[in-house]
Design an enzyme around this catalytic site. Structure first.
Site, PDB file in Angstrom:
ATOM      1  N   HIS A 160      -8.101  -4.540  -1.687  1.00 38.27           N
ATOM      2  CA  HIS A 160      -6.772  -4.095  -1.277  1.00 38.27           C
ATOM      3  C   HIS A 160      -6.274  -4.882  -0.065  1.00 38.27           C
ATOM      4  CE1 HIS A 160      -3.448  -1.348  -1.068  1.00 38.27           C
ATOM      5  NE2 HIS A 160      -3.786  -0.879   0.109  1.00 38.27           N
ATOM      6  N   SER A 164       0.847  -1.182   0.000  1.00 37.37           N
ATOM      7  CA  SER A 164       0.000   0.000   0.000  1.00 37.37           C
ATOM      8  C   SER A 164       0.893   1.246   0.000  1.00 37.37           C
ATOM      9  CB  SER A 164      -0.937  -0.055   1.207  1.00 37.37           C
ATOM     10  OG  SER A 164      -1.958   0.897   1.093  1.00 37.37           O
ATOM     11  N   ASP A 184      -8.402  -5.417  -6.268  1.00 37.54           N
ATOM     12  CA  ASP A 184      -7.972  -4.196  -5.573  1.00 37.54           C
ATOM     13  C   ASP A 184      -8.310  -2.979  -6.415  1.00 37.54           C
ATOM     14  OD1 ASP A 184      -6.666  -2.203  -4.172  1.00 37.54           O
ATOM     15  OD2 ASP A 184      -4.739  -3.226  -4.079  1.00 37.54           O
TER      16      ASP A 184
END
Lengths: 419, 419
Positions: free
Chosen positions: B366, B144, B333
């Protein structure tokens, strides 16, 4: 073109929740001449108004003339041919009775207003049409939650509708949208100025004052919360692709001021981006025109809607409908997806009603049904005229061979977001 | 396994914004034994902590042991083999200096804390590693915004990294994510308890009190705003598919109480849904462990990050890196998409650095990089051992013929959300 706008008092109204109010007023507009079999009911979206085509009242701000590219003389929903009626839904704030309206005790209802459902919208429209002398509809048309409203029509009054045109809609919201709507409502109810829904025309001193000054100084109405809710909605209406094209990561122009919301000193080191500036501007406009309690009520109605409720499934819910149905969906729409529309189409196919699912290739997101009239207009026009056999109406079940070589719509495809 | 945790005072620190603070303390943990060439730096995500593997400090709440499935003895990042270091980033609130820390005048910095960038994180990590005696890293790993941190490492210190492992990340956020982050920040700054960022340990009477009681009674710290910000983030971390599977449209269990936020009477007519209950519960946990100002600072750093800034393009930015790179992305995601990872891979390919883009088929959104260790572990383990030639490492550029028949990852595909 003959136009009409006004408010009809439907008298006492029983909401689906079981609560009755003594008087439900419904604000509506109509365009064109009623000839007995040419009535088209248009159902507006969440924050829309009865002002679908820009005639009549001009009080609706951004909600004014919201489908002016599609509805009007010579347009896809041709008001020279059809008698088009659009009514503001119960719980809204454009003239139909809602939380901001005066209740029996002379004060605004506020959160004493009964909970509202999509079914209440449909029933109020049926009563309004009775008043206007309209029995069976040539068509019921709606986009987004207005499409749910249209679906509710053929479930509730299957004999009253010849053509169903449901645009960018679904049989129910998915949990991602439910979550975002819930967050939007929390943004409103955590705004201290929401004050439990009691913020109408009451100044700090507890004396009455006109709502507009409260609204403009931003001090008394829950503008911050409503603005945040709207900004969230706006992101839901766009797509990654349309946001990339519109804004990218660009900084806003020099004249743009980062003054819509409180901010911290560190923010000034970073650019005020075009996308932020746009959302801030749109939100500021929105809080001038929309009531925060109405936003709570209407999103709850949308979240609650489920076509199959009380039935075995969606197909069972629409089994009594014997007209024709066109579902229009947009490839870039992640609020109401093409997959959801295809699922609806499958349900109609089970009932052997003539149905078409026309997929429009567009990266405009959910907004596409408002901003791509050149793609929306032809199938709408031809469906209203000839049903699913209309020349510009395509269906996901068409044989590839039967398609013209230059067809400009995409087949349904699975996406990141499909189940 | 040898573990170490502590705080190192790096002395005066110049932030990229040009402001210096007299003392930057960095909280870190390390796992395993340093042998000179086996150091792996792990970069945490937005609200993560240095507690990557569940040893050492236990103050991080939900941020504790955040990658325990991947990092540890015998695990994919094997602490019997590697010396794993993770440090809390400047601006955060798990021991490294940030807005909640005491400034030179003895009061919390609050919004006087300098704006923070991803570059500041990288520079603080470089200084920390110097203190720990670590020169060149065997690998830098991050997911991330931690992946942006890892990318920043190979741009800023290209000679200091042998293997880059960037997971579920991108060269920059797209405008959809920028918009949602901006809305999240506005939710915090419009909470009256945010009070311009000055809410630390000050009671109504203006006397000092301990922060924890403020936090627990919810009356003085901007808990509502931070909760909303977190809920928005949570929706970004999930996918439509995972939300459908986890929650559907189900009502929450009978014990679930709709009491996290103010609500209106009409709400009680509608179900309190599982998805709402989940978000409310998660948000309540989150506000106990995270500082609202830190949320503002760290999201700004993430939004600001752009790999290509100061360079011609991404390829130019990483041109000096001569190690190997693995990009790991997840099909479900929509926060950091496979398309963005593929674009990064193309940039590395231009530099002729050995690179692989390993796409994991997952509908977990995600969050997949945290919750699918059985899919993430093998390529991570093999890459750290053998680089892009590692047995479990796949690449989007592989010839179909060379793939085993039972490969369980999807090719990169364009999606509703692609540009």
């Amino acid at each position: 073109m003959k136009t009409d706008s006004g408010t009809v008092d439907l008298g006492a109204f029983d909401f689906e929740c079981g609560v009755e109010i003594p008087s439900l007023e419904v604000a509506y507009e109509s365009y064109g001449e009623f000839t007995g079999d040419n009535a088209v009911l248009v159902c507006h979206a969440l924050t829309g108004s009865q002002n679908v085509a820009g005639y009549g009242s001009d009080t609706a701000g951004q909600a004014r003339a919201w489908w002016n590219d599609i509805v009007g003389p010579g347009k896809a929903i041709d008001t020279n041919e059809y008698y088009v009626v659009c009514a503001n839904v119960p719980g809204s704030c454009y003239g139909t009775t809602g939380p901001a309206s005066e209740g029996p005790d002379g004060d605004p209802y506020g959160t004493d207003f009964p909970p509202v459902t999509v079914g209440d919208w449909t029933r109020s429209q049926r009563l309004l049409l009775d008043e206007l002398g309209v029995g069976r509809l040539h068509a019921v048309v709606g986009g987004s939650v207005g499409g749910m409203n249209a679906l509710d029509w053929v479930q509730r009054y299957p004999d009253d509708v010849r053509y169903l045109l449901a645009v960018a809609t679904a049989g129910r919201l998915d949990p991602q949208c439910l979550a975002l709507d819930a967050i939007a409502r929390r943004a409103i109810t955590t705004d201290p100025n929401w004050n439990g829904g009691d913020y109408y025309g009451v100044s700090d001193e507890g004396t009455e004052s006109d709502g507009s000054s409260d609204s403009s100084d931003g001090g008394k109405t829950p503008d911050d919360g409503l603005a945040l809710a709207r900004q969230l909605g706006h992101v839901m209406y766009l797509s990654k692709a349309s946001m990339e094209r519109k804004f990218g990561r660009r900084a806003a122009g020099r004249d743009a001021q980062r003054d819509s919301f409180p901010t911290d000193p560190a923010a000034s080191f970073f650019p005020y981006r075009d996308v932020e500036s746009y959302l801030d501007y749109q939100a500021e406009k929105f809080v001038e025109r929309f009531d925060a309690n109405s936003y709570l009520y209407l999103t709850r109605a949308m979240d609650d809607y489920d076509l199959s409720e009380g039935y075995e499934d969606d197909a069972d819910a629409v089994a009594a409908f014997e007209g024709e149905a066109l579902l229009l969906s947009f490839t870039g729409d992640w609020h109401f997806t093409t997959e959801q529309a295809e699922s609806l189409a499958e349900s109609f196919r089970e009932t052997s009603v003539p149905v078409a699912h026309h997929v429009v290739e567009s990266d405009h997101g959910h907004d596409a049904f408002l901003v791509e009239p050149e793609k929306v207009g032809p199938p709408v026009r031809d469906f209203l005229e000839s049903g699913v056999e209309g020349r510009s109406v395509h269906d996901t079940e068409e044989e590839p061979e039967s398609l013209p070589d230059d067809r400009d719509f995409a087949p349904v495809h699975s996406s990141l977001f499909s189940r």
